[in-house]
Design an enzyme around this catalytic site. Structure first.
Site: not given
Ligand code: HAS
Ligand code: CU1
Length: 555
Positions: A444-445, A381-383, A234, A230
């Site tokens: 998946r996979r 999700h992860f893409h 980050y 995890h």
């Molecule tokens: Fe995740 C599975 C929960 C974030 C990557 N995640 C994965 C896997 C990957 C991955 C690779 O709780 C698969 C692993 C595998 O192969 O089995 N993930 C979360 C949560 C967050 C989260 C709670 N994940 C990420 C990030 C990743 C990533 C970042 C890669 C970089 N994830 C999970 C969970 C699993 C999981 C379970 C397991 C699923 C399972 O059952 O297998 C949080 O950190 C997300 C919080 C983010 C936000 C978004 C905030 C928005 C922002 C954008 C602002 C906008 C802007 C644009 C700047 C709430 C900051 C403005 C534009 C204008 C034009 C004004």
């Molecule tokens: Cu995670």
């Protein structure tokens, strides 16, 4: 009160640019090679089997999937991050690395590790996917190579820490410049996080693959793996955040809205990104429910720094947009420099990250996770996260960074804009289809194209996955072409070469509270939280270890 301190600036030397450049070269080659396999998998969903043309080199869908995951999720990211944060450290601190030989040593250990990992994968002796869960078993060389990549990144990290320490001695009262602070923090987080896989590989997988022990404990291995897994996400994300907070506002014509909020977000990532790993193990029978609940709760606390980021980065962008003459509720968004491919890449990455983040919260909910776990939803999700928020931001960064380090001009910014938008569109189609497929129960996979059990209602979504994947392939090929032409083009007039964009903060960073600029208390907090949230359960699993799963090599 003005307590402004004159901050020196310094450009990178040619040798430093070369050092960063070598990291970028390896990273971009890994991205390009790995990205060939992604679309092949997506096309397989529509029963277009391109793997047959790669035989006997690539022998199965799973060998391709391993290459895709390892090269794109592990190699592209790690080499880019070490190179980029070397740049942010020395540029931010306006001083050279204290021990450049240490950092070079780190780089070469990573390269040796990469080659040692790549050979068994190419020989089909490590078709274990990027998570290398036992009992799937790989050649010892695969595990050794991964260890070397991690150790190399640690050595580079030590080079950062020593440089930061020396800077701090010379500047005891100055707030550390944000881009340097954040890069060093990311390395510290990485070193804590990777203890999990280090123990997994050294105590179990390596001796097992060498025949020193006959079997492994898959549950304990998964616990070690997700201790690292995890925070790994980050480790990928924070360098993109360094750019969103510390560079993008400048590129957009504005300033960083709050230096303090930016630092607070990074500290929160340091302390809460490790003790949440069980959210990947909600269905594991060997982890008691109470621990899953604790990690689910902590996962919602690691959501908080992302909300801080959304607020602060969007506020910085709004400031930029209004300065550029944008008015009204959304007029400032139109006023942003969308024609700059580096800016557009990062804005689009941020927009898709909003959806990736929402999906992450869905995953983190214990009961909803039971619906989506191990389905196509998860790669969906992860893409959006690693393959867009991170990768598209990194691509955007290279649109100024590669010209900067090579002294060239970016070839065809308009084509770069096409590349950025095709990535966005391709990913919207691809990831939406994958999310829906997951909800419909698609695993998946799994090569679904020729699977006999595929129900009719999946077909349209399988086709959309293939279309999205094909658009992404076009996008990455354009990217490779632009990078190649830029790096090999003629030297440009120094006036035409972009500099490193560094955003000023709206308020003097010297006014940022001291506690947001000291490592010790936060590192202690991180350690304590890990011991509390992992200690007892890890102890139970280690003392109850059951080495009863022999190796398995199905493909
Ligand atoms: Fe995740 C599975 C929960 C974030 C990557 N995640 C994965 C896997 C990957 C991955 C690779 O709780 C698969 C692993 C595998 O192969 O089995 N993930 C979360 C949560 C967050 C989260 C709670 N994940 C990420 C990030 C990743 C990533 C970042 C890669 C970089 N994830 C999970 C969970 C699993 C999981 C379970 C397991 C699923 C399972 O059952 O297998 C949080 O950190 C997300 C919080 C983010 C936000 C978004 C905030 C928005 C922002 C954008 C602002 C906008 C802007 C644009 C700047 C709430 C900051 C403005 C534009 C204008 C034009 C004004
Ligand atoms: Cu995670």
């Amino acid at each position: 009160m003005t307590i402004s301190i004159e901050r020196p600036t310094r450009e990178l030397t040619d040798a430093e640019k070369r050092f960063v450049g070598w990291h970028m070269l390896v990273a971009i080659i890994a991205l390009l090679v790995g990205s060939i396999f992604g679309p092949m998998q997506a096309l397989q969903y529509s029963n277009v089997d391109l793997y047959q043309y790669l035989e006997p080199v690539i022998r199965s869908y799973y060998q391709g999937l391993t290459l895709h995951g390892v090269l794109n999720a592990l190699v592209w990211t790690t080499f880019f991050i070490v190179g980029f944060t070397t740049l942010t450290t020395i540029k931010g601190l306006a001083r050279p690395l204290s021990y450049p030989k240490v950092n070079w040593a780190g780089f070469w250990v990573m390269v040796v590790g990469l080659v040692t990992t790549a050979v068994p994968i190419l020989l089909n002796q490590a078709t274990v996917l990027y998570t290398f869960y036992p009992p799937l078993q790989a050649s010892w060389a695969f595990y050794l190579g991964l260890t070397l990549v991690v150790v190399g990144s640690w050595v580079s990290g030590v080079g950062f820490f020593l440089t930061y320490r020396d800077w701090r001695r010379e500047n005891p009262a100055t707030r550390s410049p944000f881009i340097a602070f954040a890069g060093v923090l990311n390395m510290a987080m990485w070193q804590i996080a990777t203890l999990g896989v280090a123990v997994e590989i050294l105590t179990m997988l390596l001796p097992w693959s060498l025949g020193l022990i006959d079997a492994t404990d898959p549950e304990l291995a998964r616990t070690y793996f997700w201790f690292t897994g995890h925070p790994l996400v980050y480790f990928w994300l924070l360098p993109a955040y360094i750019s969103w907070y510390g560079m993008l506002p400048k590129q957009a014509g504005g300033k960083l809205f709050s230096d303090s909020l930016a630092r607070l977000a990074f500290w929160l990532f340091l302390i809460v990104s490790v003790p949440v790993g069980f959210h990947h193990q909600f269905v594991d029978p060997g982890v008691p429910t109470a621990w899953k609940w604790i990690h689910a709760t902590l996962t919602y606390s690691v959501f908080f720094p992302s909300m801080l980021t959304a607020f602060t980065v969007i506020a910085s962008l709004e400031y930029a947009g209004r300065r550029r003459g944008g008015t009204g509720l959304v007029g400032w968004i139109r006023a942003l420099p969308w024609k700059d491919p580096s800016v557009a890449a990062q804005l689009l990455a941020g927009i898709l990250f909003l959806f990736g983040g929402i999906g992450g919260l869905t995953n983190a909910s214990y009961n909803l996770n039971l619906i989506i776990h191990n389905t196509a939803w998860v790669p969906g999700h992860f893409h959006l996260t690693v393959a867009t928020a991170v990768t598209l931001s990194f691509m955007g960064i290279t649109y100024w960074l590669v010209p900067y380090i090579t002294g060239k001009q970016l070839v065809s910014p308009r084509l770069a804009l096409v590349q950025v938008w095709t990535w966005f569109v391709g990913m919207v189609i691809f990831s939406n289809a994958m999310h829906v497929l997951g909800l419909l129960g698609a695993p998946r996979r799994t090569p679904l194209g020729d699977a006999p059990y595929v129900p009719e209602e999946w077909n349209g979504h399988l086709l959309r996955t293939s279309i999205g994947g094909t658009i992404l392939l076009v996008s990455v090929l354009i990217y490779g072409w632009i990078m190649l032409r830029t790096a090999t083009g003629p030297k440009a007039d120094p006036e035409d070469v972009p500099g490193i964009p560094i955003a000023e903060s709206l308020r003097d960073p010297q006014l940022t509270p001291l506690w947001l600029d000291r490592f010790k208390p936060w590192l202690i907090a991180a350690g304590v939280l890990i011991v509390v949230a992992y200690g007892p359960q890890l102890w139970d699993q280690i003392t109850g270890i059951q080495l009863n799963a022999p190796g398995w090599t199905p493909w």
